[in-house]
Design an enzyme around this catalytic site. Sequence first.
Site, PDB file in Angstrom:
ATOM      1  CE  LYS A  20      -3.224   2.605   2.954  1.00  0.00           C
ATOM      2  NZ  LYS A  20      -4.124   2.600   4.124  1.00  0.00           N
ATOM      3  CG  ASP A  26      -5.329   7.908   4.826  1.00  0.00           C
ATOM      4  OD1 ASP A  26      -6.221   8.592   4.274  1.00  0.00           O
ATOM      5  OD2 ASP A  26      -5.561   6.861   5.469  1.00  0.00           O
ATOM      6  CE  LYS A  41      -6.460   8.612   8.221  1.00  0.00           C
ATOM      7  NZ  LYS A  41      -7.171   7.511   8.904  1.00  0.00           N
ATOM      8  CG  ASP A  59      -9.812   7.555   6.746  1.00  0.00           C
ATOM      9  OD1 ASP A  59      -8.733   7.495   6.121  1.00  0.00           O
ATOM     10  OD2 ASP A  59      -9.887   7.703   7.973  1.00  0.00           O
ATOM     11  NE  ARG A  99     -11.046  -1.026   3.575  1.00  0.00           N
ATOM     12  CZ  ARG A  99     -11.605  -1.289   4.749  1.00  0.00           C
ATOM     13  NH1 ARG A  99     -12.700  -2.009   4.812  1.00  0.00           N
ATOM     14  NH2 ARG A  99     -11.065  -0.825   5.855  1.00  0.00           N
TER      15      ARG A  99
HETATM   16  N1  BES Z   1      -4.231   4.372   6.922  1.00  0.00           N
HETATM   17  C1  BES Z   1      -5.374   4.121   7.693  1.00  0.00           C
HETATM   18  C2  BES Z   1      -5.154   3.072   8.784  1.00  0.00           C
HETATM   19  C3  BES Z   1      -4.183   3.448   9.869  1.00  0.00           C
HETATM   20  C4  BES Z   1      -4.645   3.974  11.058  1.00  0.00           C
HETATM   21  C5  BES Z   1      -2.828   3.218   9.727  1.00  0.00           C
HETATM   22  C6  BES Z   1      -3.757   4.287  12.072  1.00  0.00           C
HETATM   23  C7  BES Z   1      -1.942   3.534  10.738  1.00  0.00           C
HETATM   24  C8  BES Z   1      -2.402   4.074  11.909  1.00  0.00           C
HETATM   25  C9  BES Z   1      -6.510   3.618   6.795  1.00  0.00           C
HETATM   26  O1  BES Z   1      -6.519   4.136   5.515  1.00  0.00           O
HETATM   27  C10 BES Z   1      -7.792   4.025   7.426  1.00  0.00           C
HETATM   28  O2  BES Z   1      -8.028   5.199   7.517  1.00  0.00           O
HETATM   29  N2  BES Z   1      -8.589   3.055   7.827  1.00  0.00           N
HETATM   30  C11 BES Z   1      -9.855   3.310   8.429  1.00  0.00           C
HETATM   31  C12 BES Z   1     -10.860   2.364   7.840  1.00  0.00           C
HETATM   32  C13 BES Z   1     -12.264   2.652   8.212  1.00  0.00           C
HETATM   33  C14 BES Z   1     -12.700   3.958   7.623  1.00  0.00           C
HETATM   34  C15 BES Z   1     -13.140   1.527   7.708  1.00  0.00           C
HETATM   35  C16 BES Z   1      -9.707   3.091   9.929  1.00  0.00           C
HETATM   36  O3  BES Z   1      -9.007   2.175  10.338  1.00  0.00           O
HETATM   37  O4  BES Z   1     -10.288   3.861  10.684  1.00  0.00           O
HETATM   38 ZN    ZN Z   2      -4.715   4.726   4.781  1.00  0.00          ZN
HETATM   39 MN    MN Z   3      -7.526   5.988   5.401  1.00  0.00          MN
END
Ligand code: BES
Ligand code: ZN
Ligand code: MN
Length: 499
Positions: A267, A272, A279, A349, A353
Amino acid sequence: MEVKVITADITSVKADAIVVNLFEGVEHPGGATGAVDKALDGAITKLIEQGEIKGKLNEISIIHSLGKIPARIVAVAGLGKQSELTPDRIRGIAAEFCRSLRRLNCRRIATIIHGAGVGGIEPEAASQALTEGSLLGLYRFQKHITKEPENQDIEELLIVERDAAKLPALEQGCKKGRAIAEATNWARDLINEPANYMTPSDMAKMAEGLSKTHGLSLTIMDREQMEKEGMGALLGVAQGSRQPPKLIVLGYKGDKSSANTLGFVGKGITFDSGGISIKPSEGMTEMKSDMAGAASVMAALGAIARLKPKVNVTAVVPATENLPGGNALKPGDILKAVNGKTIEVVNTDAEGRLILADALSYAVKQGLSPLVDLATLTGACRIALGDINSGILGNSHELIERVIKAGADAGERLWQMPMHEEYKELNKSDVADIKNSGGRWAGTITAAHFLAEFVGDTPWVHIDIAGTSFRDKERGYLVKGATGVGVRTLINLALASAR
Ligand code: BES
Ligand code: ZN
Ligand code: MN
């Protein structure tokens, strides 16, 4: 730092510091530690008697030689209980004594090999662990700090062995350790770099450098080519950013007689923000590290090319920013991936995936098998496993076992999470084939189920490194910031897959 293996008697080595060791509970050290003790007129034995040196794991005792031997400082490294010593502990111990000696302004240090004697670890493995731990533990990211560091870098580490017969094995381990640690540190550099210095185009440039250095094949796809390939999911995420997306494909061909190629997918979200599902600002700086999976699969390929196992490996890296620009994805939008499946974007967010959907389908189309993807995919994984274990899920038990084993040998812990069918329901969409978020429950599992839709029958393993890729505090050979987790697991997997 240079790491060299030499034959010599540690007591007479000219260096700023020499390092010997002690197992917990030993009162009269033998071997090299005993010889140094003698040269220091019994100083080590005395300090043991007085209870100052205990040999506890990671304990570093500093003794000033005051002219009794050429080295100014003697460090005694505690190895802990003899029955519990492992290569991974040696990595940690090496990191500790190296940092201690850097703080004492040592520039040239010499150490005996730890754990290869009564410790019972193979000399080659002990030398590899020592080299890895030193290089990993001394890593620091200071590129953007204009002030000189308080302590300069250690220039040279000498691994000292008296028995010349052991030299080839020690040199072999040292060489392997260097390749692995330098690859990990290369990945750390990319990950620690802020997003304005590590855009998808910068990632592509780094891939180009890597391909030149190590003789890897390289293809970089731009927006237009992605459109031709039908990468609607990756392009969807990219449309919110001014930075053009890149799809990087790096190839290592170590076995020309085989048509089989192992595929690594990483990835590569260079920042992000969450997109329109933005966020909270607190902690958002860490999201410069959302390309850790990408950096690590690239780094692994570099090391594999250095180590030359008889195996073919290709890395596929989708790279883009996730920003809420005027053209950004909106919640509710529907995208189509390379394999034709449609995706309802319920949360922008959950972008990782989306880009992996296209990268994995593309990897399948290229015939890569088995597949391993590495991704900072879900906050839920960090909640579940913290910063100790990465999550591992997949569609092949056999492959999961192999990857867990490859990780264990590298000191990278992987914990399997379940993928029962019932979880799939959470990803059901009313308007498309699947939606990109299953909600808060079982977030790591539903994310993996989403990815599974894009690999078909190809054996595949997903490693979620959201909790392990970026640290807020130092632990052993893992320093603050990027860890480069996954690099060593992937290298070991490629080595173990070689013919
Ligand atoms: N990059 C983030 C996941 C992440 C969170 C990595 C904290 C490292 C530290 C990912 O893209 C994300 O935002 N995931 C969301 C998914 C949700 C919206 C279904 C998450 O985990 O909140
Ligand atoms: Zn991410
Ligand atoms: Mn994200």
